[in-house]
Design an enzyme around this catalytic site. Structure first.
Site, PDB file in Angstrom:
ATOM      1  N   ASN A   1       0.828  -1.196   0.000  1.00 28.38           N
ATOM      2  CA  ASN A   1       0.000   0.000   0.000  1.00 28.38           C
ATOM      3  C   ASN A   1       0.867   1.252   0.000  1.00 28.38           C
ATOM      4  OD1 ASN A   1      -2.335   1.653   0.214  1.00 28.38           O
ATOM      5  ND2 ASN A   1      -3.357   0.057   1.398  1.00 28.38           N
TER       6      ASN A   1
ATOM      7  N   HIS B   1      23.505  -1.393  11.950  1.00 32.41           N
ATOM      8  CA  HIS B   1      24.739  -0.677  12.275  1.00 32.41           C
ATOM      9  C   HIS B   1      25.412  -1.348  13.459  1.00 32.41           C
ATOM     10  CE1 HIS B   1      23.789   2.659   9.575  1.00 32.41           C
ATOM     11  NE2 HIS B   1      22.540   2.474   9.964  1.00 32.41           N
TER      12      HIS B   1
ATOM     13  N   GLY C   1      -1.006  -1.265   8.778  1.00 34.07           N
ATOM     14  CA  GLY C   1      -0.409   0.034   8.500  1.00 34.07           C
ATOM     15  C   GLY C   1       0.520   0.513   9.601  1.00 34.07           C
TER      16      GLY C   1
ATOM     17  N   THR D   1      10.467  -7.152  16.322  1.00 32.95           N
ATOM     18  CA  THR D   1      11.883  -7.289  16.666  1.00 32.95           C
ATOM     19  C   THR D   1      12.350  -8.740  16.651  1.00 32.95           C
ATOM     20  OG1 THR D   1      11.396  -7.437  19.030  1.00 32.95           O
ATOM     21  CG2 THR D   1      11.789  -5.226  18.121  1.00 32.95           C
TER      22      THR D   1
ATOM     23  N   ARG E   1       4.249  -8.726  20.191  1.00 36.47           N
ATOM     24  CA  ARG E   1       4.182  -9.979  20.958  1.00 36.47           C
ATOM     25  C   ARG E   1       2.965 -10.765  20.479  1.00 36.47           C
ATOM     26  NH1 ARG E   1       5.955  -6.585  25.554  1.00 36.47           N
ATOM     27  NH2 ARG E   1       8.040  -7.330  26.066  1.00 36.47           N
TER      28      ARG E   1
END
Length: 185
Positions: free
Chosen positions: A84, A114, A141, A164, A179
């Site tokens: 989208n 990094h 979104g 993550t 989660r």
């Protein structure tokens, strides 16, 4: 034989952006400008541009304007993928998005990473870790998917989530950090 900075980048090693990579970034910037300037009713032209710039474009994919990426050639889309408005993919490493996956507006997918130590960062070193998103995934979104994450088939990522960690097949995750949940609120 010494590797080029681009070869290091593609191998997931620490690298520095050099003239070759800057040339690739400039070419991709021009490519995304041309793509985003084309009206969605010019499907054949958009498809040709996408095929020229991406690593792989499956059948019947749909990418709304505002799409941005670093290189393009590290993005591999299965059949029927929909991205989208304003999707951002930092593709210094491979990004695979499986068939039937739907990506909401303003989603960001990052492979760029990094070093954690300040000395290496001060040397302008970067690296990348690939992201793999399975088939029939729904990404709400504003979600952000971080480097190295694998999202399983049939998973749902809630809007605004920051992913993550890996997401198992069929799981629903949301929040920051994302989660597993039985159902979204």
């Amino acid at each position: 034989m010494t590797k080029t900075e681009k070869q290091k980048m593609l191998a997931g090693e620490l690298y520095r952006v050099d003239d070759e990579l800057i040339a690739d970034l400039v070419a991709c910037s021009r490519w995304t400008l041309a793509l985003n300037a084309l009206s969605i009713d010019r499907a054949d032209e958009r498809d040709a541009l996408l095929r020229a710039g991406l690593g792989r474009l499956g059948k019947d994919c749909f990418i709304r304007p505002g799409f941005q990426c670093d290189y393009g050639y590290n993005i591999f889309l299965g059949d029927g993928v929909a991205l989208n408005f304003n999707c951002v993919i930092l593709d210094v490493a491979r990004v695979e998005i499986g068939s039937g996956t739907q990506v909401g507006p303003n989603v960001q997918i990052y492979t760029a990473d990094h070093p954690r130590d300040a000395e290496s960062r001060a040397q302008h070193l970067e690296s990348g870790r690939p992201v793999r998103i399975g088939e029939n995934v729904w990404i709400g979104g504003g979600a952000i998917i971080l480097p190295g994450v694998v999202v399983g088939n049939d998973a749902i990522i809630g809007a605004g989530s920051v992913v993550t960690r890996n997401v198992p097949d069929g799981a629903t995750v949301f929040g920051n950090p994302a989660r597993p949940r039985a159902h979204a609120p």
